[in-house]
Enzyme design. Sequence first.
Site, PDB file in Angstrom:
ATOM      1  N   ASP A  94       0.856  -1.184   0.000  1.00  0.00           N
ATOM      2  CA  ASP A  94       0.000   0.000   0.000  1.00  0.00           C
ATOM      3  C   ASP A  94       0.890   1.231   0.000  1.00  0.00           C
ATOM      4  O   ASP A  94       1.375   1.673   1.040  1.00  0.00           O
ATOM      5  CB  ASP A  94      -0.913  -0.012   1.222  1.00  0.00           C
ATOM      6  CG  ASP A  94      -2.038   1.004   1.119  1.00  0.00           C
ATOM      7  OD1 ASP A  94      -2.055   1.778   0.138  1.00  0.00           O
ATOM      8  OD2 ASP A  94      -2.898   1.030   2.021  1.00  0.00           O
ATOM      9  N   ALA A  95       1.150   1.775  -1.196  1.00  0.00           N
ATOM     10  CA  ALA A  95       2.065   2.902  -1.344  1.00  0.00           C
ATOM     11  C   ALA A  95       1.426   4.096  -2.047  1.00  0.00           C
ATOM     12  O   ALA A  95       1.945   5.204  -1.977  1.00  0.00           O
ATOM     13  CB  ALA A  95       3.310   2.466  -2.122  1.00  0.00           C
ATOM     14  N   LYS A  96       0.329   3.849  -2.762  1.00  0.00           N
ATOM     15  CA  LYS A  96      -0.429   4.902  -3.465  1.00  0.00           C
ATOM     16  C   LYS A  96       0.479   5.782  -4.310  1.00  0.00           C
ATOM     17  O   LYS A  96       0.410   7.000  -4.263  1.00  0.00           O
ATOM     18  CB  LYS A  96      -1.249   5.730  -2.470  1.00  0.00           C
ATOM     19  CG  LYS A  96      -2.270   4.903  -1.694  1.00  0.00           C
ATOM     20  CD  LYS A  96      -3.084   5.747  -0.733  1.00  0.00           C
ATOM     21  CE  LYS A  96      -4.093   4.899   0.005  1.00  0.00           C
ATOM     22  NZ  LYS A  96      -3.480   3.971   0.970  1.00  0.00           N
ATOM     23  N   ARG A  97       1.313   5.152  -5.113  1.00  0.00           N
ATOM     24  CA  ARG A  97       2.239   5.875  -5.966  1.00  0.00           C
ATOM     25  C   ARG A  97       1.517   6.463  -7.175  1.00  0.00           C
ATOM     26  O   ARG A  97       0.470   5.972  -7.593  1.00  0.00           O
ATOM     27  CB  ARG A  97       3.362   4.956  -6.441  1.00  0.00           C
ATOM     28  CG  ARG A  97       4.202   4.328  -5.346  1.00  0.00           C
ATOM     29  CD  ARG A  97       4.831   5.359  -4.436  1.00  0.00           C
ATOM     30  NE  ARG A  97       5.870   4.776  -3.596  1.00  0.00           N
ATOM     31  CZ  ARG A  97       6.357   5.352  -2.508  1.00  0.00           C
ATOM     32  NH1 ARG A  97       5.892   6.537  -2.113  1.00  0.00           N
ATOM     33  NH2 ARG A  97       7.310   4.761  -1.801  1.00  0.00           N
TER      34      ARG A  97
END
Length: 271
Positions: A94-97
């Site tokens: 979960d990094a939402k890049r």
Amino acid sequence: MTFIEKLRNRWHSANSLVCVGLDPDPARFPEAFIDDEDALFSFCRDIVDATAGFACAFKPQIAYFAAHNDGEAQLQRLIAHINGCFPDIPVILDAKRGDIGSTAAQYAVEAFERYGADAVTLNPYMGRDSADPFLQYNDRGCVFLCHTSNPGACDFQELDVGGEPLYQRIARTIAGEWNADRNCALVVGATFPEELKVIRGIVGDMPLLIPGIGAQGGDVEATVRNGKTADGTGLVINSSRGILYASSGAGYADAAADAARSLRDQINRYR
């Protein structure tokens, strides 16, 4: 095996739609970890080992590791532990890049090569060229934000864009143009069950990652009813705090297992 294949296999083999979110907050750890320099890894490893039997996926949130010295190294160790001990359970980083192409290419290397994740969460705001470096890893999953679980989701995600809300345009575009290799999924908050129903109607059997159950107030029955596919799968229903911190005592791992089992059974009642 691709991320999507791995996920589908796990839905059936574990009979579970539960995703265990790994958001380690040292302030909430049991006393046993006070002097442990590897507390982020050690705590999460124990949670993983205890809950693996009830999980369709694990989702470590990168910020909870990157905020601490040596945290990213501990995240690498944790994902390596999952991949080594539970290779059939996919890991969603979960990094939402989401950035311009050259930078996105480095973020893709980070997620898939440095950390060894099966999938990563992404922000589609900057458009297709920001997604392409991730989509090109066509055995890995690209999980795009669509309609998120937070109260401010409505600020932009429900704005009209040519006769439909933005979140519907995102769902339609990613399910169609972006999903040529069938490696896409969407993030849809449990706190917006009616929107979830609309999105399921748009994207067919595409997997949906569902935050917002538990501490954020999402309803399990409404989520499953509005989001499941015809075969009773299609959902990756995340719980973080409700599982991680089910107990702050010596039995924290057993309590986490009980919480994961309970959520699995609750979800399965409505499938």
